[in-house]
Design a protein around this motif. Structure first.
Motif, PDB file in Angstrom:
ATOM      1  N   SER A   1       0.134  24.839  -1.341  1.00  0.00           N
ATOM      2  CA  SER A   1       0.088  25.230   0.069  1.00  0.00           C
ATOM      3  C   SER A   1      -0.960  24.447   0.849  1.00  0.00           C
ATOM      4  O   SER A   1      -1.096  24.622   2.062  1.00  0.00           O
ATOM      5  CB  SER A   1      -0.161  26.740   0.206  1.00  0.00           C
ATOM      6  OG  SER A   1      -1.437  27.102  -0.286  1.00  0.00           O
ATOM      7  N   ALA A   2      -1.681  23.556   0.172  1.00  0.00           N
ATOM      8  CA  ALA A   2      -2.582  22.634   0.869  1.00  0.00           C
ATOM      9  C   ALA A   2      -1.817  21.724   1.810  1.00  0.00           C
ATOM     10  O   ALA A   2      -2.391  21.193   2.772  1.00  0.00           O
ATOM     11  CB  ALA A   2      -3.353  21.793  -0.144  1.00  0.00           C
ATOM     12  N   LYS A   3      -0.527  21.540   1.557  1.00  0.00           N
ATOM     13  CA  LYS A   3       0.290  20.646   2.364  1.00  0.00           C
ATOM     14  C   LYS A   3       0.762  21.355   3.635  1.00  0.00           C
ATOM     15  O   LYS A   3       1.729  22.120   3.621  1.00  0.00           O
ATOM     16  CB  LYS A   3       1.478  20.128   1.555  1.00  0.00           C
ATOM     17  CG  LYS A   3       1.056  19.155   0.455  1.00  0.00           C
ATOM     18  CD  LYS A   3       2.245  18.533  -0.229  1.00  0.00           C
ATOM     19  CE  LYS A   3       3.124  17.722   0.712  1.00  0.00           C
ATOM     20  NZ  LYS A   3       2.437  16.548   1.313  1.00  0.00           N
TER      21      LYS A   3
ATOM     22  N   ASP B   1      -3.070  18.375   6.162  1.00  0.00           N
ATOM     23  CA  ASP B   1      -3.944  18.717   5.032  1.00  0.00           C
ATOM     24  C   ASP B   1      -4.705  19.992   5.355  1.00  0.00           C
ATOM     25  O   ASP B   1      -5.687  19.974   6.095  1.00  0.00           O
ATOM     26  CB  ASP B   1      -4.915  17.565   4.755  1.00  0.00           C
ATOM     27  CG  ASP B   1      -5.848  17.840   3.584  1.00  0.00           C
ATOM     28  OD1 ASP B   1      -5.685  18.884   2.921  1.00  0.00           O
ATOM     29  OD2 ASP B   1      -6.755  17.014   3.338  1.00  0.00           O
ATOM     30  N   HIS B   2      -4.256  21.096   4.802  1.00  0.00           N
ATOM     31  CA  HIS B   2      -4.879  22.398   5.045  1.00  0.00           C
ATOM     32  C   HIS B   2      -5.954  22.730   4.014  1.00  0.00           C
ATOM     33  O   HIS B   2      -6.370  23.884   3.914  1.00  0.00           O
ATOM     34  CB  HIS B   2      -3.813  23.495   5.040  1.00  0.00           C
ATOM     35  CG  HIS B   2      -2.990  23.538   6.286  1.00  0.00           C
ATOM     36  ND1 HIS B   2      -2.127  24.576   6.583  1.00  0.00           N
ATOM     37  CD2 HIS B   2      -2.892  22.666   7.329  1.00  0.00           C
ATOM     38  CE1 HIS B   2      -1.537  24.341   7.744  1.00  0.00           C
ATOM     39  NE2 HIS B   2      -1.985  23.183   8.209  1.00  0.00           N
ATOM     40  N   ASN B   3      -6.396  21.737   3.269  1.00  0.00           N
ATOM     41  CA  ASN B   3      -7.348  22.004   2.196  1.00  0.00           C
ATOM     42  C   ASN B   3      -8.575  21.103   2.264  1.00  0.00           C
ATOM     43  O   ASN B   3      -9.705  21.577   2.200  1.00  0.00           O
ATOM     44  CB  ASN B   3      -6.650  21.853   0.846  1.00  0.00           C
ATOM     45  CG  ASN B   3      -7.545  22.149  -0.326  1.00  0.00           C
ATOM     46  OD1 ASN B   3      -8.227  21.264  -0.842  1.00  0.00           O
ATOM     47  ND2 ASN B   3      -7.564  23.405  -0.749  1.00  0.00           N
ATOM     48  N   SER B   4      -8.361  19.813   2.344  1.00  0.00           N
ATOM     49  CA  SER B   4      -9.378  18.742   2.363  1.00  0.00           C
ATOM     50  C   SER B   4      -9.662  18.196   0.973  1.00  0.00           C
ATOM     51  O   SER B   4     -10.212  17.115   0.848  1.00  0.00           O
ATOM     52  CB  SER B   4     -10.696  19.156   3.025  1.00  0.00           C
ATOM     53  OG  SER B   4     -11.557  19.821   2.124  1.00  0.00           O
TER      54      SER B   4
ATOM     55  N   LEU C   1       1.660  15.511  -7.849  1.00  0.00           N
ATOM     56  CA  LEU C   1       2.172  16.776  -8.376  1.00  0.00           C
ATOM     57  C   LEU C   1       2.169  17.867  -7.306  1.00  0.00           C
ATOM     58  O   LEU C   1       3.058  18.730  -7.282  1.00  0.00           O
ATOM     59  CB  LEU C   1       1.350  17.207  -9.587  1.00  0.00           C
ATOM     60  CG  LEU C   1       1.527  16.327 -10.829  1.00  0.00           C
ATOM     61  CD1 LEU C   1       0.636  16.806 -11.967  1.00  0.00           C
ATOM     62  CD2 LEU C   1       2.988  16.305 -11.283  1.00  0.00           C
ATOM     63  N   LEU C   2       1.175  17.829  -6.405  1.00  0.00           N
ATOM     64  CA  LEU C   2       1.170  18.774  -5.288  1.00  0.00           C
ATOM     65  C   LEU C   2       2.362  18.516  -4.375  1.00  0.00           C
ATOM     66  O   LEU C   2       3.032  19.458  -3.929  1.00  0.00           O
ATOM     67  CB  LEU C   2      -0.128  18.647  -4.483  1.00  0.00           C
ATOM     68  CG  LEU C   2      -1.365  19.383  -4.987  1.00  0.00           C
ATOM     69  CD1 LEU C   2      -2.524  19.184  -4.013  1.00  0.00           C
ATOM     70  CD2 LEU C   2      -1.102  20.866  -5.176  1.00  0.00           C
ATOM     71  N   ASP C   3       2.625  17.250  -4.089  1.00  0.00           N
ATOM     72  CA  ASP C   3       3.771  16.902  -3.254  1.00  0.00           C
ATOM     73  C   ASP C   3       5.061  17.416  -3.879  1.00  0.00           C
ATOM     74  O   ASP C   3       5.917  18.001  -3.196  1.00  0.00           O
ATOM     75  CB  ASP C   3       3.861  15.382  -3.082  1.00  0.00           C
ATOM     76  CG  ASP C   3       2.704  14.804  -2.279  1.00  0.00           C
ATOM     77  OD1 ASP C   3       2.022  15.573  -1.574  1.00  0.00           O
ATOM     78  OD2 ASP C   3       2.484  13.578  -2.367  1.00  0.00           O
TER      79      ASP C   3
ATOM     80  N   ALA D   1       5.389  19.849  -6.116  1.00  0.00           N
ATOM     81  CA  ALA D   1       5.417  21.318  -6.166  1.00  0.00           C
ATOM     82  C   ALA D   1       5.757  21.909  -4.800  1.00  0.00           C
ATOM     83  O   ALA D   1       6.497  22.897  -4.702  1.00  0.00           O
ATOM     84  CB  ALA D   1       4.068  21.844  -6.651  1.00  0.00           C
ATOM     85  N   ALA D   2       5.209  21.323  -3.728  1.00  0.00           N
ATOM     86  CA  ALA D   2       5.504  21.823  -2.385  1.00  0.00           C
ATOM     87  C   ALA D   2       6.973  21.630  -2.049  1.00  0.00           C
ATOM     88  O   ALA D   2       7.627  22.527  -1.494  1.00  0.00           O
ATOM     89  CB  ALA D   2       4.627  21.102  -1.363  1.00  0.00           C
ATOM     90  N   LYS D   3       7.508  20.474  -2.385  1.00  0.00           N
ATOM     91  CA  LYS D   3       8.922  20.194  -2.133  1.00  0.00           C
ATOM     92  C   LYS D   3       9.803  21.166  -2.920  1.00  0.00           C
ATOM     93  O   LYS D   3      10.785  21.705  -2.382  1.00  0.00           O
ATOM     94  CB  LYS D   3       9.238  18.754  -2.526  1.00  0.00           C
ATOM     95  CG  LYS D   3      10.688  18.352  -2.293  1.00  0.00           C
ATOM     96  CD  LYS D   3      10.939  16.906  -2.724  1.00  0.00           C
ATOM     97  CE  LYS D   3      12.401  16.529  -2.533  1.00  0.00           C
ATOM     98  NZ  LYS D   3      12.677  15.133  -2.986  1.00  0.00           N
ATOM     99  N   ALA D   4       9.447  21.396  -4.181  1.00  0.00           N
ATOM    100  CA  ALA D   4      10.230  22.305  -5.020  1.00  0.00           C
ATOM    101  C   ALA D   4      10.191  23.729  -4.469  1.00  0.00           C
ATOM    102  O   ALA D   4      11.200  24.445  -4.496  1.00  0.00           O
ATOM    103  CB  ALA D   4       9.699  22.277  -6.452  1.00  0.00           C
ATOM    104  N   TYR D   5       9.033  24.167  -3.954  1.00  0.00           N
ATOM    105  CA  TYR D   5       8.903  25.510  -3.383  1.00  0.00           C
ATOM    106  C   TYR D   5       9.848  25.662  -2.193  1.00  0.00           C
ATOM    107  O   TYR D   5      10.580  26.651  -2.075  1.00  0.00           O
ATOM    108  CB  TYR D   5       7.470  25.771  -2.949  1.00  0.00           C
ATOM    109  CG  TYR D   5       7.218  27.176  -2.451  1.00  0.00           C
ATOM    110  CD1 TYR D   5       6.614  28.126  -3.270  1.00  0.00           C
ATOM    111  CD2 TYR D   5       7.580  27.572  -1.167  1.00  0.00           C
ATOM    112  CE1 TYR D   5       6.382  29.425  -2.823  1.00  0.00           C
ATOM    113  CE2 TYR D   5       7.361  28.858  -0.711  1.00  0.00           C
ATOM    114  CZ  TYR D   5       6.757  29.781  -1.539  1.00  0.00           C
ATOM    115  OH  TYR D   5       6.543  31.067  -1.087  1.00  0.00           O
TER     116      TYR D   5
END
Length: 439
Positions: free
Chosen positions: A134-136, A380-383, A414-416, A418-422
């Motif tokens: 969810s940082a994305k 970028d909601h995380n930094s 991997l974040l990219d 995971a976000a796409k998969a969600y």
């Protein structure tokens, strides 16, 4: 027997309100900020200092500054007991009052609220916990998890253990002692991917919520496996129990490193044997900051807090202060962007996408040098901030490393993914409805 949640909110407002004038708790000229907390049950040892820090910082702003931008903050607490069902009951109880933000303080509650945020237009702040992906902000425009994700933190622990390189851990045995619920499981996919990519042997030691204070069998396994590094993602009563079990098992403390949640009493509970235990952090410990002095004078000494004086400056108390600093900055930025004094959740979402906690701003807040500087953007909601390792010396935490940044080359793809998969898994997942204000 469960207390009715509306009763809990009322009790929280009465006992823990920010000393607003009578009748002003939910006035139209105030900004409503509910706090989801847990001061009872097996997680109270972790939840109480965080709740105190959050409450005291916002109370201090009301007492010292008249709120934010001349608008009082109306704050109450809802007791979740770190239980997802109760957390959702709290959310349903506060939603009609038009909160500008919600702080779940539980990965499980956060995961359940993510689908609701865009529908209800209430930003969710899951500060350094919750769903790493969810940082994305381009995929999750209503969720914010600064300053670092659980995946960032894991990569930083492993970089530290590898002397600056995760690849140096090839062929090593690494143990993962974790709370077997949404929180502890969040790091598993990334950990397993790293084990395969780097070539280390990953040993898993899940601790069920019911067994937090009964970890003997896990420590027999750890003693048998003798990992070169033991990483812990623990919470509540699990943390002090794990540290005491490590001492009992004579596990070398210099090989025991935790994500950023153990508090001072957690380490102190194990006595001198806990010396050398390490954890990540990104903000100061101790009370030597002007804002904390204002809290002491205007809130604690004034009898407007439940905080024992000895708790001010503890890691988790300061974590609560940090969390409320983010809330306040989100509101302040929303006021600046919109020109409005009484802002809405939609406004605060924009404010949270424009945070800039640099050194100059922290000094203005009375928190000079308090935290690793960071900024957010709409994407970028995380930094993905750097952290440092701190070590328990028997009485206090001592910083023992320079700043360690995440292994972005491994984390970000991997974040990219995971976000796409969600988004694909959740049919009809809402896309951003507005262009980014920044990049």
């Amino acid at each position: 027997m469960r207390t009715n949640m509306l009763q809990k909110v009322a009790i929280g407002a009465l006992a823990l309100s920010l000393a607003l004038p009578a009748g002003a708790a939910y006035a139209e000229d105030s900004i409503y900020v509910p706090l989801f907390t847990y001061r009872t049950g097996p997680f109270a040892g972790s939840g109480t200092p965080i709740a105190n820090g959050m409450h005291d910082y916002l109370t201090m702003l009301n007492e010292r500054d008249g709120g934010i931008g001349g608008v009082k903050l109306a704050v109450d607490e809802c007791e979740t007991g770190y239980d997802t069902k109760k957390g959702l009951e709290c959310y349903d109880a506060v939603k009609p009052k038009n909160p500008v933000i919600v702080n779940p303080w539980s990965t499980g509650i956060t995961l359940s609220l993510i689908p609701k945020a865009s529908v209800d237009k209430i930003p969710i702040l899951s500060m350094a916990y919750g769903l790493s992906a969810s940082a994305k902000g381009d995929v999750f425009p209503w969720i914010f998890n600064p300053p670092a994700t659980y995946w960032d933190g894991l990569s930083e622990i492993l970089k530290y253990a590898g002397g600056g390189s995760i690849d140096a851990l090839k062929g090593k045995t690494i143990g993962y002692l974790y709370f077997d619920a949404a929180f502890g499981r969040e790091a598993l996919p990334f950990f397993q991917s790293l084990a395969k990519d780097v070539g280390f042997n990953l040993k898993l030691y899940p601790v069920a919520p019911a067994d937090m204070q009964n970890q003997s069998s896990k420590w027999l396994d750890i003693r048998r496996d003798n990992p070169d590094l033991l990483v812990m993602y623990g919470w509540g009563a699990m943390n002090p129990t794990a540290i005491k079990e490590a001492v009992k098992a004579e596990f070398p403390m210099d090989k025991f490193v935790s994500i950023w949640w153990p508090n001072d009493p957690d380490a102190a509970a194990a006595g001198d044997g806990a010396k050398g235990f390490k954890e990540l952090n990104w903000h100061g410990a101790g009370s030597n900051y002007p804002a904390l002095a204002d809290i002491q004078k205007l809130v604690i000494d004034a009898g407007k807090s439940q905080t024992p004086k000895s708790q001010v400056g503890e890691v988790l108390y300061n974590r609560g202060v940090y969390n409320s600093m983010l809330i306040a900055e989100g509101i302040a930025q929303a006021q600046k962007i919109t020109g409005k004094k009484v802002v809405t959740g939609e406004d605060v979402r924009r404010g949270l996408e424009n945070l800039n906690l640099d050194e100059a701003r922290q000094k203005e807040l009375g928190l000079a040098g308090f935290a690793v500087p960071f900024k957010t953007t709409c994407a970028d909601h995380n930094s993905h901030s750097a952290t440092f390792v701190q070590q328990w010396d028997g009485a206090k935490w001592t910083k023992v490393s320079d700043l360690i940044g995440p292994d972005s080359a491994r984390v970000q793809p991997l974040l990219d993914e995971a976000a796409k998969a969600y988004a694909e898994k959740n049919a009809g997942w809402p896309a951003r409805t507005e262009a980014c204000d920044n990049k």
